[in-house]
Design a protein around this motif. Structure first.
Motif, PDB file in Angstrom:
ATOM      1  N   HIS A  66     -67.469  13.271  42.796  1.00 25.07           N
ATOM      2  CA  HIS A  66     -66.715  12.613  44.415  1.00 25.07           C
ATOM      3  C   HIS A  66     -67.936  11.842  45.311  1.00 25.07           C
ATOM      4  O   HIS A  66     -67.718  10.749  45.013  1.00 25.07           O
ATOM      5  CB  HIS A  66     -65.742  13.406  44.987  1.00 25.07           C
ATOM      6  N   LEU A  67     -67.952  12.540  45.944  1.00 24.45           N
ATOM      7  CA  LEU A  67     -68.831  12.453  46.704  1.00 24.45           C
ATOM      8  C   LEU A  67     -70.653  12.420  46.934  1.00 24.45           C
ATOM      9  O   LEU A  67     -70.968  12.305  47.880  1.00 24.45           O
ATOM     10  CB  LEU A  67     -68.759  11.739  48.341  1.00 24.45           C
ATOM     11  N   GLY A  68     -70.361  12.990  46.141  1.00 21.66           N
ATOM     12  CA  GLY A  68     -72.316  13.883  46.238  1.00 21.66           C
ATOM     13  C   GLY A  68     -72.725  14.981  46.525  1.00 21.66           C
ATOM     14  O   GLY A  68     -73.634  15.501  46.355  1.00 21.66           O
ATOM     15  N   CYS A  69     -71.655  15.840  46.232  1.00 25.34           N
ATOM     16  CA  CYS A  69     -71.907  17.637  47.254  1.00 25.34           C
ATOM     17  C   CYS A  69     -72.707  17.876  45.694  1.00 25.34           C
ATOM     18  O   CYS A  69     -72.045  18.114  44.717  1.00 25.34           O
ATOM     19  CB  CYS A  69     -71.205  17.613  48.029  1.00 25.34           C
ATOM     20  N   CYS A 121     -71.654  16.925  42.668  1.00 26.08           N
ATOM     21  CA  CYS A 121     -70.178  16.732  42.203  1.00 26.08           C
ATOM     22  C   CYS A 121     -69.889  15.087  42.057  1.00 26.08           C
ATOM     23  O   CYS A 121     -70.220  13.919  42.980  1.00 26.08           O
ATOM     24  CB  CYS A 121     -69.321  17.202  43.752  1.00 26.08           C
ATOM     25  N   ALA A 154     -60.331  16.168  44.422  1.00 25.60           N
ATOM     26  CA  ALA A 154     -60.525  15.001  45.202  1.00 25.60           C
ATOM     27  C   ALA A 154     -61.076  14.092  43.669  1.00 25.60           C
ATOM     28  O   ALA A 154     -61.455  12.696  44.360  1.00 25.60           O
ATOM     29  CB  ALA A 154     -61.411  15.256  46.486  1.00 25.60           C
ATOM     30  N   CYS A 158     -66.526  20.136  49.393  1.00 21.15           N
ATOM     31  CA  CYS A 158     -66.955  19.239  50.835  1.00 21.15           C
ATOM     32  C   CYS A 158     -65.459  18.811  51.222  1.00 21.15           C
ATOM     33  O   CYS A 158     -64.957  18.804  52.037  1.00 21.15           O
ATOM     34  CB  CYS A 158     -67.785  18.162  49.897  1.00 21.15           C
ATOM     35  N   HIS A 159     -64.693  18.486  49.447  1.00 23.53           N
ATOM     36  CA  HIS A 159     -64.020  17.748  49.772  1.00 23.53           C
ATOM     37  C   HIS A 159     -62.561  18.749  49.126  1.00 23.53           C
ATOM     38  O   HIS A 159     -61.427  18.219  48.331  1.00 23.53           O
ATOM     39  CB  HIS A 159     -63.445  16.316  49.706  1.00 23.53           C
ATOM     40  N   ASN A 160     -62.538  19.984  48.256  1.00 26.54           N
ATOM     41  CA  ASN A 160     -62.028  21.467  47.743  1.00 26.54           C
ATOM     42  C   ASN A 160     -61.624  20.182  46.247  1.00 26.54           C
ATOM     43  O   ASN A 160     -60.751  20.315  46.120  1.00 26.54           O
ATOM     44  CB  ASN A 160     -60.701  21.193  48.173  1.00 26.54           C
ATOM     45  N   SER A 161     -62.599  20.647  45.719  1.00 24.31           N
ATOM     46  CA  SER A 161     -62.503  19.872  44.033  1.00 24.31           C
ATOM     47  C   SER A 161     -62.887  20.764  43.199  1.00 24.31           C
ATOM     48  O   SER A 161     -64.147  21.515  43.533  1.00 24.31           O
ATOM     49  CB  SER A 161     -63.739  18.540  43.735  1.00 24.31           C
ATOM     50  N   CYS A 193     -66.655  22.108  44.597  1.00 26.63           N
ATOM     51  CA  CYS A 193     -67.477  21.867  45.851  1.00 26.63           C
ATOM     52  C   CYS A 193     -66.856  21.666  47.015  1.00 26.63           C
ATOM     53  O   CYS A 193     -65.237  21.712  46.754  1.00 26.63           O
ATOM     54  CB  CYS A 193     -67.225  20.342  45.469  1.00 26.63           C
TER      55      CYS A 193
HETATM   56  S1  FES Z   1     -68.058  15.462  46.863  1.00 25.10           S
HETATM   57 FE1  FES Z   1     -67.131  17.015  45.792  1.00 25.10          FE
HETATM   58  S2  FES Z   1     -65.251  17.285  46.670  1.00 25.10           S
HETATM   59 FE2  FES Z   1     -65.749  15.437  47.352  1.00 25.10          FE
END
Ligand code: FES
Lengths: 177, 476
Positions: free
Chosen positions: A108-111, A106, A142, A126-129, A124
């Protein structure tokens, strides 16, 4: 001890300051190597030269039109004093003669993003992307950008990609190495 | 509190200082720590204790950072130390500081003890102070022993084999002790992990506690002062700890630091190839400061070994530990205490003599092998770093060429793992004189390459020789 003579006062000042200077000197002389040691090779960029490492994803004809397929690849990594292998997932979508090849990381932050067929989106948790099948980010995501595509080619009927990592958060894709 | 050790600040700085001081009591602590009166005045002779504290701090700092890369397992310990030495910026320096620092620690602890003994400073209600000190001395030795194993090179391995062997000489419980130390019957990861835990958690914690107790008892007992003055004379010449003694301590520590830093930059701390239990030629020697103990072992063959390894050192250590209880005469002047002084001298002479005898024996009988080991170590350190390869690519070893199966496998085993008539070929590429060309040459004419036991192979063609050599070089 308030009746120190002038000579004594100068001597005491010299020894006091001298002690502090020596202490600071030793501390400083140690701090630099320790800092360098602790950073270690963290800031070294890998020097594989320019040769691209093409990784096989299997026969190009086996992919179904328009349907995201997860492909596991094995990459070589250098982990400190160990050369080892690590697995990564690539999402592949066939579009006519073209392919979309996304890293599952992802932006965003790598999930890791997964394909959710019921909603027709990569998601994703982690933060709903959420991302379209084409990789564009859906409204409310996100992440600041869509999924990152990897360079691909079809060689000898085999689909191949170059695996890369990209920087988090940015609105455009930038290689992290 | 009017104390010359406490800085005086004016204005805002003074207000901030006062604010903190009222709450944290800095002035009180500084007064307590720094205004300590030293009877008879400050001296460089008193600097050994502070230098020990300084080296302990250095060892702690370098040790903590070395632990950033070091991994305590039989698989990785050696490789991670090699990585520190060859790949990490200032890695050789950091390990050098830690390595030479351990020697400095032993030297300094001995100097500190000698100073106390000569000054008779363990007398007059200082028994507890001395006892804690003796415990700290033993902790320093335990640090060296446990740290020795960690790099898991040849030296570390065989040094530990011998140390553990000595522990097993304890009557009745010997074998049990040995098993508990190595964590089973085989020396390996569990052993390293135990030594690591002891070296980096247990001993530092005990030492820190010991140092705190030692310093507290020292302050409680107060410095003994010179041995050649009466208490009244000494009190007349009293000087506070700050800044005179602090300055002398600092200068002395700076000298120690400069020497350690120079050594660490100028001479790489030794690291030999990885421990190899099959190596039969290796001559194991302990760290230099244990060499005299090692020599002592030679005089007690067979079942008497325990006398040299445990009983004599144990008795000497017990005498040292309980010295203040054995020597109850209040006289402090060394010339008026012939018994303790001559005993100390005799012990030093004995240690020195044993050390020299050990050196002499080695020079006469093992010079060539010891030199070869040293050169092997130096060569290993110069070799470029090769990461340990656990990638899937490396696991897929190619099958041996047909010529190998036909001509070599009978003796060397199908995969080059060695057999009844031929040594193993795995890893042989790393040995000197075994480049691909040399291996090919060896197959053609074995005796020219020190392999006279191997029959010549005229039936193997040059191309086949090259293919075999190529394949042997992939065996790791
Ligand atoms: S890491 Fe995927 S939405 Fe934050």
């Amino acid at each position: 001890m308030s009746d120190l003579s002038e000579v004594d006062k100068t001597k005491r000042l010299f020894m006091g300051l001298g002690s502090i200077v020596i202490g600071a000197g030793i501390g400083g002389a140690l701090a630099y190597p320790i800092f360098q040691f602790a950073v270690g090779n963290a800031l070294k960029t890998a020097d594989d030269g320019d040769s691209k490492d093409w990784i096989d994803l299997g026969s190009a004809s086996e992919f179904e039109e328009g349907k995201p397929t997860a492909k596991k690849i094995t990459i070589e990594i250098r982990d400190g004093w160990v050369k080892s292998s690590s697995d990564e997932t690539i999402w592949v979508v066939k579009k006519g003669n073209e392919f979309l090849t996304f890293t599952a990381t992802c932006p965003h932050l790598g999930c890791k993003v997964n394909w959710v067929p019921e909603r027709s989106e990569y998601f994703c948790p982690c933060h709903n992307s959420a991302f379209e099948v084409t990789g564009e980010k859906k409204p409310g995501a996100a992440s600041a950008r869509g999924l990152d595509t990897l360079e691909y080619r079809v060689s000898d009927g085999k689909l191949q990609v170059v695996f890369q990592k990209f920087k988090n958060l940015l609105p455009t894709k930038e290689v992290f190495s | 509190m009017a104390s010359p050790a406490i800085p005086q600040f004016n204005g805002t700085l003074g207000k901030i200082y006062d604010w903190v001081d009222e709450r944290a009591g800095i002035s009180e602590i500084m007064h307590e720590l720094l205004d300590e009166p030293i009877p008879g005045g400050t001296k460089y002779a008193y600097a050994f204790g502070s230098a020990l504290l300084f080296i302990f701090a250095l060892q702690s700092i370098t040790g903590v950072f070395l632990a950033m890369y070091y991994v305590p397992s039989a698989e990785d310990a050696h490789k991670s130390v090699e990585y520190i030495m060859k790949e990490v910026p200032f890695g050789a320096f950091m390990r050098g500081m830690h390595h030479y620092g351990s020697s400095a620690m032993v030297i300094m602890v001995v100097l500190h003890i000698l100073q106390i003994v000569i000054w008779g400073a363990y007398k007059q209600k200082r028994e507890l102070l001395w006892l804690v000190g003796a415990g700290l001395f033993q902790l320093v030795l335990a640090f060296s022993l446990s740290g020795y194993l960690l790099p898991w090179d040849m030296k570390a391995y065989y040094g530990t084999v011998v140390t553990v062997g000595i522990a097993s000489e304890v009557p009745i419980f010997g074998d049990m002790i040995k098993r508990i130390i190595i964590g089973g019957t085989e020396m390996g990861t569990i052993t390293i992990s135990r030594f690591f835990m002891v070296h980096v958690f247990l001993l530092p914690a005990l030492t820190a506690g010991g140092i705190a107790a030692h310093l507290y008892l020292f302050r409680k007992a107060q410095p003994a002062g010179p041995f050649n003055m009466t208490e009244q004379e000494a009190m007349f010449k009293v000087e506070p700890f700050w800044p005179g003694q602090v300055f002398k301590d600092a200068v002395f520590s700076l000298v120690v630091f400069a020497i350690l830093a120079y050594l660490s930059f100028a001479t790489l701390a030794p690291l030999e190839p990885k421990a190899d239990p099959s190596q039969t030629q290796y001559v194991a020697r302990p760290e230099w400061y244990f060499l005299f103990l090692f020599q002592l072992l030679k005089y007690f063959p067979g079942s008497t070994a325990i006398i040299g390894s445990l009983i004599i050192p144990g008795i000497v250590m017990a005498i040292i530990t309980f010295l203040p209880f054995l020597d109850r005469n209040p006289e402090r002047h060394p010339l008026k205490r012939p018994f303790v002084m001559l005993g100390t001298l005799a012990l030093l002479v004995a240690i020195g003599a044993l050390h020299l005898l050990a050196k002499q024996d080695d020079n006469q009988n093992f010079a060539a092998q010891l030199k070869a080991q040293e050169e092997e170590g130096a060569r290993f350190l110069k070799e470029p770093f090769e990461p340990k390869d656990t990638s899937q690519k490396s696991l897929a070893v190619a099958p041996p060429p047909e010529a190998f199966v036909k001509n070599c496998a009978v003796c060397h085993g199908e995969n080059g793992a060695g057999g009844p008539a031929g040594p193993k070929l795995v890893g042989i590429a790393k040995k000197p004189g075994r480049s691909k060309e040399e291996i090919a040459g060896l197959i053609e004419n074995p005796s020219a390459y020190d392999a006279s036991k191997m029959p010549p192979m005229p039936q193997v063609s040059a191309a086949e020789r090259a293919a075999i050599a190529e394949w042997i070089h992939t065996l790791k």
